[in-house]
Design a protein around this motif. Sequence first.
Motif, PDB file in Angstrom:
ATOM      1  N   ILE A 115      13.757  36.430  10.592  1.00 13.34           N
ATOM      2  CA  ILE A 115      14.094  35.873  11.230  1.00 13.34           C
ATOM      3  C   ILE A 115      14.868  37.042  11.333  1.00 13.34           C
ATOM      4  CG2 ILE A 115      15.048  33.725  11.781  1.00 13.34           C
ATOM      5  CD1 ILE A 115      12.803  32.480  10.182  1.00 13.34           C
ATOM      6  N   ILE A 116      15.482  37.577  12.552  1.00 15.17           N
ATOM      7  CA  ILE A 116      16.380  37.503  13.753  1.00 15.17           C
ATOM      8  C   ILE A 116      17.225  37.190  14.543  1.00 15.17           C
ATOM      9  CG2 ILE A 116      17.417  40.814  14.466  1.00 15.17           C
ATOM     10  CD1 ILE A 116      15.078  41.537  12.931  1.00 15.17           C
ATOM     11  N   ILE A 117      18.454  37.007  14.654  1.00 16.72           N
ATOM     12  CA  ILE A 117      19.193  36.104  15.272  1.00 16.72           C
ATOM     13  C   ILE A 117      20.089  36.746  16.270  1.00 16.72           C
ATOM     14  CG2 ILE A 117      20.398  34.164  15.436  1.00 16.72           C
ATOM     15  CD1 ILE A 117      20.149  33.077  13.401  1.00 16.72           C
ATOM     16  N   ASP A 118      19.968  36.053  17.653  1.00 15.01           N
ATOM     17  CA  ASP A 118      20.431  37.577  19.228  1.00 15.01           C
ATOM     18  C   ASP A 118      21.543  36.473  19.163  1.00 15.01           C
ATOM     19  OD1 ASP A 118      21.615  38.601  20.695  1.00 15.01           O
ATOM     20  OD2 ASP A 118      19.287  38.374  21.686  1.00 15.01           O
ATOM     21  N   PRO A 119      22.748  36.450  19.098  1.00  8.56           N
ATOM     22  CA  PRO A 119      23.544  35.970  19.446  1.00  8.56           C
ATOM     23  C   PRO A 119      24.012  35.639  21.024  1.00  8.56           C
ATOM     24  CG  PRO A 119      24.708  37.754  18.402  1.00  8.56           C
ATOM     25  CD  PRO A 119      23.189  37.857  18.440  1.00  8.56           C
ATOM     26  N   GLN A 120      23.456  36.721  21.608  1.00  5.44           N
ATOM     27  CA  GLN A 120      23.305  36.666  23.340  1.00  5.44           C
ATOM     28  C   GLN A 120      21.860  36.024  23.335  1.00  5.44           C
ATOM     29  OE1 GLN A 120      26.432  37.564  24.352  1.00  5.44           O
ATOM     30  NE2 GLN A 120      26.934  37.563  22.489  1.00  5.44           N
ATOM     31  N   ALA A 121      21.228  35.334  23.030  1.00  2.93           N
ATOM     32  CA  ALA A 121      20.052  35.299  23.785  1.00  2.93           C
ATOM     33  C   ALA A 121      19.567  34.254  24.918  1.00  2.93           C
ATOM     34  CB  ALA A 121      19.002  34.848  22.133  1.00  2.93           C
ATOM     35  N   THR A 122      19.096  34.084  25.801  1.00  3.69           N
ATOM     36  CA  THR A 122      18.905  33.515  26.512  1.00  3.69           C
ATOM     37  C   THR A 122      17.577  32.762  26.668  1.00  3.69           C
ATOM     38  OG1 THR A 122      17.590  35.271  28.113  1.00  3.69           O
ATOM     39  CG2 THR A 122      20.495  35.283  28.377  1.00  3.69           C
ATOM     40  N   ASP A 123      17.171  32.858  25.631  1.00  3.82           N
ATOM     41  CA  ASP A 123      15.985  31.929  25.707  1.00  3.82           C
ATOM     42  C   ASP A 123      15.986  31.573  24.799  1.00  3.82           C
ATOM     43  OD1 ASP A 123      14.607  32.333  27.762  1.00  3.82           O
ATOM     44  OD2 ASP A 123      14.058  34.519  27.140  1.00  3.82           O
ATOM     45  N   THR A 124      15.156  30.012  23.164  1.00  5.34           N
ATOM     46  CA  THR A 124      14.740  29.518  22.614  1.00  5.34           C
ATOM     47  C   THR A 124      14.509  30.233  20.576  1.00  5.34           C
ATOM     48  OG1 THR A 124      14.876  27.075  23.307  1.00  5.34           O
ATOM     49  CG2 THR A 124      14.236  27.441  21.552  1.00  5.34           C
ATOM     50  N   GLN A 125      14.948  30.511  20.602  1.00  6.90           N
ATOM     51  CA  GLN A 125      14.472  31.688  19.525  1.00  6.90           C
ATOM     52  C   GLN A 125      15.076  30.928  17.923  1.00  6.90           C
ATOM     53  OE1 GLN A 125      17.788  34.272  18.073  1.00  6.90           O
ATOM     54  NE2 GLN A 125      19.509  32.969  19.236  1.00  6.90           N
ATOM     55  N   LEU A 126      13.778  31.216  16.803  1.00  9.48           N
ATOM     56  CA  LEU A 126      13.744  30.653  15.515  1.00  9.48           C
ATOM     57  C   LEU A 126      15.473  31.425  14.515  1.00  9.48           C
ATOM     58  CD1 LEU A 126      11.718  29.705  13.640  1.00  9.48           C
ATOM     59  CD2 LEU A 126      11.185  31.613  13.403  1.00  9.48           C
ATOM     60  N   VAL A 127      15.289  29.611  14.439  1.00 15.74           N
ATOM     61  CA  VAL A 127      16.649  30.614  13.050  1.00 15.74           C
ATOM     62  C   VAL A 127      15.864  30.668  11.712  1.00 15.74           C
ATOM     63  CG1 VAL A 127      17.981  30.541  15.161  1.00 15.74           C
ATOM     64  CG2 VAL A 127      17.600  28.469  13.809  1.00 15.74           C
ATOM     65  N   GLY A 128      15.205  29.726  11.308  1.00 18.34           N
ATOM     66  CA  GLY A 128      15.128  29.450  10.318  1.00 18.34           C
ATOM     67  C   GLY A 128      13.576  28.579  10.305  1.00 18.34           C
ATOM     68  N   VAL A 129      13.709  28.453   8.461  1.00 19.56           N
ATOM     69  CA  VAL A 129      12.167  27.496   7.850  1.00 19.56           C
ATOM     70  C   VAL A 129      12.850  26.068   7.194  1.00 19.56           C
ATOM     71  CG1 VAL A 129      10.128  27.458   7.104  1.00 19.56           C
ATOM     72  CG2 VAL A 129      10.194  29.311   8.716  1.00 19.56           C
ATOM     73  N   ILE A 130      13.356  25.025   6.950  1.00 15.46           N
ATOM     74  CA  ILE A 130      13.520  23.765   6.412  1.00 15.46           C
ATOM     75  C   ILE A 130      12.630  23.829   5.602  1.00 15.46           C
ATOM     76  CG2 ILE A 130      12.238  22.464   7.586  1.00 15.46           C
ATOM     77  CD1 ILE A 130      15.516  21.114   7.480  1.00 15.46           C
ATOM     78  N   PRO A 131      13.387  23.573   4.168  1.00 19.79           N
ATOM     79  CA  PRO A 131      12.476  23.211   3.402  1.00 19.79           C
ATOM     80  C   PRO A 131      11.520  21.911   2.687  1.00 19.79           C
ATOM     81  CG  PRO A 131      14.370  24.015   2.192  1.00 19.79           C
ATOM     82  CD  PRO A 131      14.497  23.863   3.661  1.00 19.79           C
ATOM     83  N   LYS A 132      10.110  21.912   2.812  1.00 24.67           N
ATOM     84  CA  LYS A 132       9.528  20.870   3.015  1.00 24.67           C
ATOM     85  C   LYS A 132      10.119  19.465   2.347  1.00 24.67           C
ATOM     86  CE  LYS A 132       4.434  19.151   2.452  1.00 24.67           C
ATOM     87  NZ  LYS A 132       5.167  18.354   1.619  1.00 24.67           N
TER      88      LYS A 132
END
Length: 247
Positions: A115-132
């Motif tokens: 998962i690569i986070i773009d701090p300049q993103a203009t669209d919704t982005q994936l930032v992680g997967v929460i533990p079940k």
Amino acid sequence: MINCNLTLDRTTLEEVIEIQRLDYNNLTVDQKLSIAKVMELFNKPLKEILDDSTTDLPYRICRQCDKVMNEGYVIDAGDTYCSDACLHVNISQEEYLEMYDDGEGDSYYTTWDEIIIDPQATDTQLVGVIPKCLVDHYSLECVSFNVFMPPGVLKHLVKRGHWSDFMTYYQDIPDMIANPDYAGQNPKEPNSVEIYKVVNDHVILPIKLNKESGLFLSSFFILNNGTDKIQKRLRIGRIHPFSFFIK
């Protein structure tokens, strides 16, 4: 369907893996032939490919059911399991907690997706997967464990003076979400989870649930007087060590 005349590369293999993650009995004949053809080209089984320690593919094989997975348990930095059910066939919950060792051991739950986070993103982005276990504990009615960040959150961070905090740690956010030190819930936000990570600072990641679009990271900031605030929230039961949720 996969074009089997193409040169076999990572993209082609990932397409096959995605197909194999479906119910094989429901695949079309063409899909089954695609899988067989790619395995023939590789001249070794998919399990052997994914078991190769040098692979950079974001998938692993469950040691119990042979399911292809991109998230699950790692035991002693080796064996992998896709679910609680598969894990507990071989290892009890008590044994797992001992090996997990409050996040200090070599056994843990993780995701292999990069998962690569773009701090300049203009669209919704994936930032992680929460533990079940957190989703289950707080009865969050979500169809996915994926956590997204709408672009408006970046503007919120700037407005609230948290941009510097975010830029310091944004590359670590996927790991913070997957492996928190503490977690809890704001009593005023029932459809939410607070994740806490202790690094050089005490960081809080509030995650909320939108029943239409799923889980999203609503903010990110360093707690002032973090040690005192975490201890106070532990005392009043607002938060707990992450091991508390692994039952």
